[in-house]
Scaffold this motif. Structure first.
Motif, PDB file in Angstrom:
ATOM      1  N   ALA A  20       1.016  -1.093   0.023  1.00  0.00           N
ATOM      2  CA  ALA A  20      -0.142   0.161   0.041  1.00  0.00           C
ATOM      3  C   ALA A  20       0.824   1.181  -0.025  1.00  0.00           C
ATOM      4  CB  ALA A  20      -0.982  -0.061   1.153  1.00  0.00           C
ATOM      5  N   LEU A  21       0.360   2.280  -0.650  1.00  0.00           N
ATOM      6  CA  LEU A  21       1.084   3.785  -0.601  1.00  0.00           C
ATOM      7  C   LEU A  21       0.137   4.764  -0.544  1.00  0.00           C
ATOM      8  CD1 LEU A  21       3.430   5.526  -1.151  1.00  0.00           C
ATOM      9  CD2 LEU A  21       3.107   5.095  -3.763  1.00  0.00           C
ATOM     10  N   GLU A  22       0.504   5.541   0.755  1.00  0.00           N
ATOM     11  CA  GLU A  22      -0.588   6.665   1.072  1.00  0.00           C
ATOM     12  C   GLU A  22       0.120   7.692   0.589  1.00  0.00           C
ATOM     13  OE1 GLU A  22      -2.271   6.752   5.078  1.00  0.00           O
ATOM     14  OE2 GLU A  22      -1.321   8.429   5.247  1.00  0.00           O
ATOM     15  N   TYR A  23      -0.757   8.559  -0.150  1.00  0.00           N
ATOM     16  CA  TYR A  23      -0.382   9.918  -0.950  1.00  0.00           C
ATOM     17  C   TYR A  23      -1.026  11.048  -0.610  1.00  0.00           C
ATOM     18  CZ  TYR A  23      -3.476   9.181  -4.645  1.00  0.00           C
ATOM     19  OH  TYR A  23      -4.618   9.195  -5.443  1.00  0.00           O
ATOM     20  N   PRO A  24      -1.066  12.029  -0.798  1.00  0.00           N
ATOM     21  CA  PRO A  24      -1.935  13.248  -0.766  1.00  0.00           C
ATOM     22  C   PRO A  24      -2.389  13.463  -2.060  1.00  0.00           C
ATOM     23  CG  PRO A  24       0.295  14.166  -1.066  1.00  0.00           C
ATOM     24  CD  PRO A  24       0.538  12.739  -0.677  1.00  0.00           C
ATOM     25  N   LEU A  25      -3.745  13.802  -2.062  1.00  0.00           N
ATOM     26  CA  LEU A  25      -4.417  13.628  -3.317  1.00  0.00           C
ATOM     27  C   LEU A  25      -3.627  14.631  -4.170  1.00  0.00           C
ATOM     28  CD1 LEU A  25      -6.901  12.538  -4.656  1.00  0.00           C
ATOM     29  CD2 LEU A  25      -8.136  14.517  -3.933  1.00  0.00           C
ATOM     30  N   GLN A  26      -3.277  15.974  -3.938  1.00  0.00           N
ATOM     31  CA  GLN A  26      -2.758  16.859  -4.683  1.00  0.00           C
ATOM     32  C   GLN A  26      -1.284  16.595  -5.464  1.00  0.00           C
ATOM     33  OE1 GLN A  26      -3.077  17.142  -1.455  1.00  0.00           O
ATOM     34  NE2 GLN A  26      -1.799  18.756  -0.282  1.00  0.00           N
ATOM     35  N   GLU A  27      -0.714  15.470  -4.805  1.00  0.00           N
ATOM     36  CA  GLU A  27       0.229  14.995  -5.359  1.00  0.00           C
ATOM     37  C   GLU A  27       0.231  13.518  -6.516  1.00  0.00           C
ATOM     38  OE1 GLU A  27       3.644  15.441  -5.094  1.00  0.00           O
ATOM     39  OE2 GLU A  27       3.417  17.403  -4.057  1.00  0.00           O
ATOM     40  N   LEU A 131      -0.705 -14.618  -2.253  1.00  0.00           N
ATOM     41  CA  LEU A 131      -0.262 -15.858  -2.343  1.00  0.00           C
ATOM     42  C   LEU A 131       0.030 -16.293  -3.660  1.00  0.00           C
ATOM     43  CD1 LEU A 131       0.210 -18.420  -0.742  1.00  0.00           C
ATOM     44  CD2 LEU A 131      -2.419 -19.120  -1.118  1.00  0.00           C
ATOM     45  N   TYR A 132      -0.929 -16.049  -4.535  1.00  0.00           N
ATOM     46  CA  TYR A 132      -0.903 -16.473  -6.056  1.00  0.00           C
ATOM     47  C   TYR A 132       0.287 -16.109  -6.921  1.00  0.00           C
ATOM     48  CZ  TYR A 132      -2.900 -18.554 -10.257  1.00  0.00           C
ATOM     49  OH  TYR A 132      -2.939 -19.330 -11.393  1.00  0.00           O
ATOM     50  N   ASN A 133       0.583 -14.770  -6.436  1.00  0.00           N
ATOM     51  CA  ASN A 133       1.744 -14.091  -7.321  1.00  0.00           C
ATOM     52  C   ASN A 133       2.871 -13.969  -6.695  1.00  0.00           C
ATOM     53  OD1 ASN A 133      -0.186 -13.611  -9.531  1.00  0.00           O
ATOM     54  ND2 ASN A 133      -0.698 -11.641  -8.841  1.00  0.00           N
ATOM     55  N   ARG A 134       3.017 -14.694  -5.550  1.00  0.00           N
ATOM     56  CA  ARG A 134       4.509 -14.576  -4.825  1.00  0.00           C
ATOM     57  C   ARG A 134       5.697 -15.076  -5.861  1.00  0.00           C
ATOM     58  NH1 ARG A 134       2.335 -19.293  -3.399  1.00  0.00           N
ATOM     59  NH2 ARG A 134       3.493 -21.214  -3.113  1.00  0.00           N
ATOM     60  N   ASN A 135       6.613 -14.359  -5.822  1.00  0.00           N
ATOM     61  CA  ASN A 135       7.978 -14.608  -6.410  1.00  0.00           C
ATOM     62  C   ASN A 135       7.336 -14.622  -8.333  1.00  0.00           C
ATOM     63  OD1 ASN A 135       9.277 -15.562  -4.419  1.00  0.00           O
ATOM     64  ND2 ASN A 135       8.372 -17.566  -4.230  1.00  0.00           N
ATOM     65  N   SER A 136       6.594 -13.991  -8.211  1.00  0.00           N
ATOM     66  CA  SER A 136       6.470 -13.497 -10.095  1.00  0.00           C
ATOM     67  C   SER A 136       6.512 -12.070 -10.150  1.00  0.00           C
ATOM     68  CB  SER A 136       4.866 -13.864 -10.433  1.00  0.00           C
ATOM     69  OG  SER A 136       3.879 -12.758  -9.754  1.00  0.00           O
ATOM     70  N   PRO A 137       6.728 -11.790 -11.538  1.00  0.00           N
ATOM     71  CA  PRO A 137       7.232 -10.218 -11.652  1.00  0.00           C
ATOM     72  C   PRO A 137       5.814  -9.227 -11.945  1.00  0.00           C
ATOM     73  CG  PRO A 137       7.276 -11.587 -13.708  1.00  0.00           C
ATOM     74  CD  PRO A 137       7.116 -12.522 -12.716  1.00  0.00           C
ATOM     75  N   LYS A 138       4.911  -9.532 -10.842  1.00  0.00           N
ATOM     76  CA  LYS A 138       3.557  -8.822 -10.750  1.00  0.00           C
ATOM     77  C   LYS A 138       3.576  -8.229  -9.498  1.00  0.00           C
ATOM     78  CE  LYS A 138       0.278 -11.046 -12.481  1.00  0.00           C
ATOM     79  NZ  LYS A 138      -0.877 -12.261 -13.072  1.00  0.00           N
ATOM     80  N   THR A 139       3.163  -6.902  -9.421  1.00  0.00           N
ATOM     81  CA  THR A 139       3.170  -6.237  -8.187  1.00  0.00           C
ATOM     82  C   THR A 139       2.048  -5.413  -8.237  1.00  0.00           C
ATOM     83  OG1 THR A 139       5.488  -6.007  -7.838  1.00  0.00           O
ATOM     84  CG2 THR A 139       4.098  -4.695  -6.724  1.00  0.00           C
ATOM     85  N   ALA A 140       1.106  -5.533  -7.443  1.00  0.00           N
ATOM     86  CA  ALA A 140      -0.181  -4.798  -7.271  1.00  0.00           C
ATOM     87  C   ALA A 140      -0.083  -3.508  -6.059  1.00  0.00           C
ATOM     88  CB  ALA A 140      -1.415  -5.364  -6.858  1.00  0.00           C
ATOM     89  N   ILE A 141      -0.234  -2.218  -6.564  1.00  0.00           N
ATOM     90  CA  ILE A 141       0.123  -1.116  -5.381  1.00  0.00           C
ATOM     91  C   ILE A 141      -1.460  -0.483  -5.258  1.00  0.00           C
ATOM     92  CG2 ILE A 141       1.253   1.044  -5.011  1.00  0.00           C
ATOM     93  CD1 ILE A 141       3.287   0.449  -6.956  1.00  0.00           C
ATOM     94  N   LEU A 142      -1.562  -0.759  -3.871  1.00  0.00           N
ATOM     95  CA  LEU A 142      -3.021   0.137  -3.246  1.00  0.00           C
ATOM     96  C   LEU A 142      -2.587   1.507  -3.130  1.00  0.00           C
ATOM     97  CD1 LEU A 142      -4.100  -2.485  -0.746  1.00  0.00           C
ATOM     98  CD2 LEU A 142      -4.426  -2.655  -3.311  1.00  0.00           C
ATOM     99  N   LEU A 143      -3.126   2.404  -3.753  1.00  0.00           N
ATOM    100  CA  LEU A 143      -2.932   3.701  -3.823  1.00  0.00           C
ATOM    101  C   LEU A 143      -4.164   4.654  -3.265  1.00  0.00           C
ATOM    102  CD1 LEU A 143      -0.527   5.657  -4.638  1.00  0.00           C
ATOM    103  CD2 LEU A 143      -1.646   5.915  -6.718  1.00  0.00           C
ATOM    104  N   GLY A 144      -3.979   5.585  -2.274  1.00  0.00           N
ATOM    105  CA  GLY A 144      -4.944   6.403  -1.837  1.00  0.00           C
ATOM    106  C   GLY A 144      -4.267   7.462  -0.907  1.00  0.00           C
ATOM    107  N   PRO A 145      -5.270   8.372  -0.701  1.00  0.00           N
ATOM    108  CA  PRO A 145      -4.817   9.510   0.318  1.00  0.00           C
ATOM    109  C   PRO A 145      -5.077   8.864   1.823  1.00  0.00           C
ATOM    110  CG  PRO A 145      -6.926   9.988  -0.502  1.00  0.00           C
ATOM    111  CD  PRO A 145      -6.505   8.854  -1.149  1.00  0.00           C
ATOM    112  N   ASN A 146      -5.671   8.079   2.292  1.00  0.00           N
ATOM    113  CA  ASN A 146      -5.588   7.572   3.451  1.00  0.00           C
ATOM    114  C   ASN A 146      -5.587   5.974   3.344  1.00  0.00           C
ATOM    115  OD1 ASN A 146      -6.251   6.738   6.025  1.00  0.00           O
ATOM    116  ND2 ASN A 146      -8.164   7.734   6.309  1.00  0.00           N
ATOM    117  N   ALA A 147      -4.307   5.328   3.625  1.00  0.00           N
ATOM    118  CA  ALA A 147      -4.042   3.964   3.706  1.00  0.00           C
ATOM    119  C   ALA A 147      -4.561   3.282   4.750  1.00  0.00           C
ATOM    120  CB  ALA A 147      -2.622   3.844   3.283  1.00  0.00           C
TER     121      ALA A 147
END
Length: 581
Positions: A20-27, A131-147
């Motif tokens: 997860a990545l918490e970021y400010p909306l204006q950025e 679990l399914y994508n471990r050790n694979s070249p696939k990464t999901a990033i949860l993005l939002g102003p309030n993580a």
């Protein structure tokens, strides 16, 4: 690449399937551009999905600009169930696409207030995705102003945070935006921008330049004004520069404030000395606690942030997030007074929210390394949790009591100087007998009530001086106002006038010709003791009206607080009364 991007791509290289990545909306635009740019450099495909349209896009950099290309492999399902809005999670688990997938709009569905079945489905999908994508070249990033993640999956999802930029990062940005400024001008402007995100600074600079301002001092002044206004809108706080003001009494407290100034110097820090972790001002309402905090700002020469602590209760589930953001802001600004007004009101409900907020504050107070002086004011000490008042939390506790005779004398002179020029520069025009009578009649009046008394007396004096100034039938100078102002009758009637507020005076009222438009020749306003005594009759002091409650506050404060004032040794103290005169 800054620290956040470095940490983010470290997790990607380690083939972490989800974080997860918490970021400010204006950025958001800058953040997406930076991620897409770095992905291109490392030959990694980058995709974006948002809850808004349930579509998948590939992020690309074309001639230095961010572009979005639709990805045909993802086809949203018909939304017959709520889980179908998050079909992207199932798609990313099985698709042959590889790279980084940025997911926006999922965090609100992971809180305790979200729909239970949908929330549980998303949590299960995220865990299975990891679990399914471990050790694979696939990464999901949860993005939002309030993580905000629920505790049951918080351990499964690493969370990164975009911090406020440092002074060095702001300086680098300003050198690009203001190439004509020299180093000292850049440093001054950067100091004014501390506490803002880079996107905020870019926006403010663009609008200031568009308004035609480019002179460094004016530019910095407007950037600071923009910051103050933004803080008020986003955090519901007041941000004040060190004021110029006077205070009557409380000498012992002021001496402590001056010691704090010494403890904030590099020399004191070289000896491992520090300012108190917190300062608590306790006492009845109106005794000058908020005013004292502003005086501390003046003595230390550092800005002040005023927060109504009780307001956090109104944020509900967002209260902890709001407090976390605010404490991060205070830490980044560093040399500042963090003033918590009406601190006790935040604990009036004695509920779980108040305890959680207190716990967050205590943890921050214990672990912070910034030079932030925390001052809190409270009327009712009984409402505060005991752990807040123990040594090591609020190191200094001051009792701000009802002003004694000498202090009331000083407070009167400060307020009188606002209206009556005879009291300016420390002058005093009342006799000792007049003062003794006035101080006797204002026994148990606090500073706020003394200010109200003086203001009422000034208003009544003004109305007596210009009692006919609103009469537009008879011109001034023809007998109506001459006796009051001492103007001779042969002065010709005036035709000049000013327009009063329409709600009070629908027609203009005339001014005497000896007064110019700036009122620079107005006769002085002289407030008499009689006017003050009359105004006193219209004030019912709180310490008399609610004597039991006030005395309970004073007694409790005396048990735990240090005195703010020395023993009254003025000529007006009770011990200096000559009973044989």
């Amino acid at each position: 690449m800054n620290d956040l991007m470095t940490e983010l791509f470290k997790l990607i290289k380690l083939q972490n399937p989800i974080f997860a990545l918490e970021y400010p909306l204006q950025e958001r635009p800058n953040l997406l551009s930076n991620i897409a740019f770095e992905c291109e450099l490392q030959n990694i495909k980058c995709y974006l999905w948002s809850f808004e349209d349930d579509s998948l896009y590939q992020l690309q950099i074309d001639t230095g600009k961010l572009t979005l290309q639709s990805v045909s492999e993802y086809q949203p399902k018909e939304k017959s169930r709520q889980e179908h809005y998050f079909e992207i999670l199932r798609f990313w688990k099985f698709t042959q696409l590889q790279g980084v997938l940025i997911l926006e709009g999922i965090f609100p569905w992971l809180t305790s207030n979200s729909e239970f079945l949908t929330s549980e489905w998303i949590k299960s999908a995220l865990i299975n995705l990891k679990l399914y994508n471990r050790n694979s070249p696939k990464t999901a990033i949860l993005l939002g102003p309030n993580a905000s993640l629920s505790p049951d999956i918080a351990a499964e999802v690493v969370t990164l945070y975009q911090q406020l930029p440092t002074i060095a990062e702001i300086t680098t940005c300003l050198k690009q935006l203001l190439p004509e400024y020299n180093c000292s001008e850049i440093d001054e402007t950067a100091q004014a921008g501390v506490g803002l995100y880079i996107a905020d600074i870019e926006y403010a600079i663009k609008h200031i330049i568009a308004s035609g301002l480019f002179e460094p001092r004016e530019f910095t002044k407007h950037l600071l004004a923009y910051k103050v206004n933004l803080f008020k809108r986003v955090h519901n706080i007041e941000f004040l520069q060190p004021p110029a003001m006077k205070i009557g009494g409380l000498e012992l407290m002021q001496e402590s404030f001056l010691k704090y100034k010494q403890l904030m110097t590099p020399l004191a820090q070289a000896y491992n000395l520090r300012i108190p972790k917190g300062v608590l001002l306790i006492g009845p309402p109106g005794t000058g606690k908020s005013y004292s905090a502003k005086v501390c700002s003046q003595l230390l020469g550092i800005p002040m942030m005023i927060v109504e602590w009780g307001n956090f209760r109104s944020y509900g589930d967002q209260a902890q997030f709001k407090l976390k953001k605010l404490l991060a802001l205070v830490d980044r600004i560093d040399r500042i007074i963090f003033y918590l007004d009406d601190f006790d009101k935040g604990f009036a409900g004695d509920d779980d929210l108040g305890r959680r907020l207190a716990g967050m504050l205590l943890t921050w107070m214990q672990e912070r390394t910034s030079n932030v002086l925390i001052i809190a004011s409270a009327n009712n000490l009984e409402l505060l949790p005991p752990e807040l008042t123990r040594c090591g939390r609020f190191d200094d506790i001051f009792k701000v009591d009802l002003p004694n005779n000498g202090e009331r004398h000083e407070i009167f002179k400060i307020h009188l100087a606002r209206f009556d020029q005879r009291f300016r520069n420390g002058s005093d025009v009342y006799s000792e007998q007049e003062w003794r009578r006035l101080l006797k009649e204002t026994y148990r009046c606090v500073g706020a009530e003394i200010g109200a008394i003086v203001e009422k007396a000034a208003a009544s004096t003004f109305c007596l001086m210009f009692e006919n100034s609103t009469n537009d039938q008879a011109p001034l100078g023809q007998g109506v106002g001459c006796g009051v102002w001492g103007v001779r009758e042969e002065i010709a009637p005036t035709t000049s006038c000013v327009q009063a507020p329409s709600s009070l005076h629908p027609t203009p009222y005339p001014l005497h010709p000896i007064f110019d438009d700036n009122y620079s020749q107005l006769p002085p306003l002289e407030i008499t003791v009689a006017a003050l005594l009359e105004a006193r009759q219209n004030i019912n002091p709180l310490a008399i009206r609610e004597a039991d409650k006030v005395e309970r506050m004073r007694n409790r404060a005396s048990l735990q607080g240090l005195p703010s004032s020395p023993i009254d040794d003025s000529v007006y103290s009770h011990g200096n009364i000559n009973i044989f005169s």
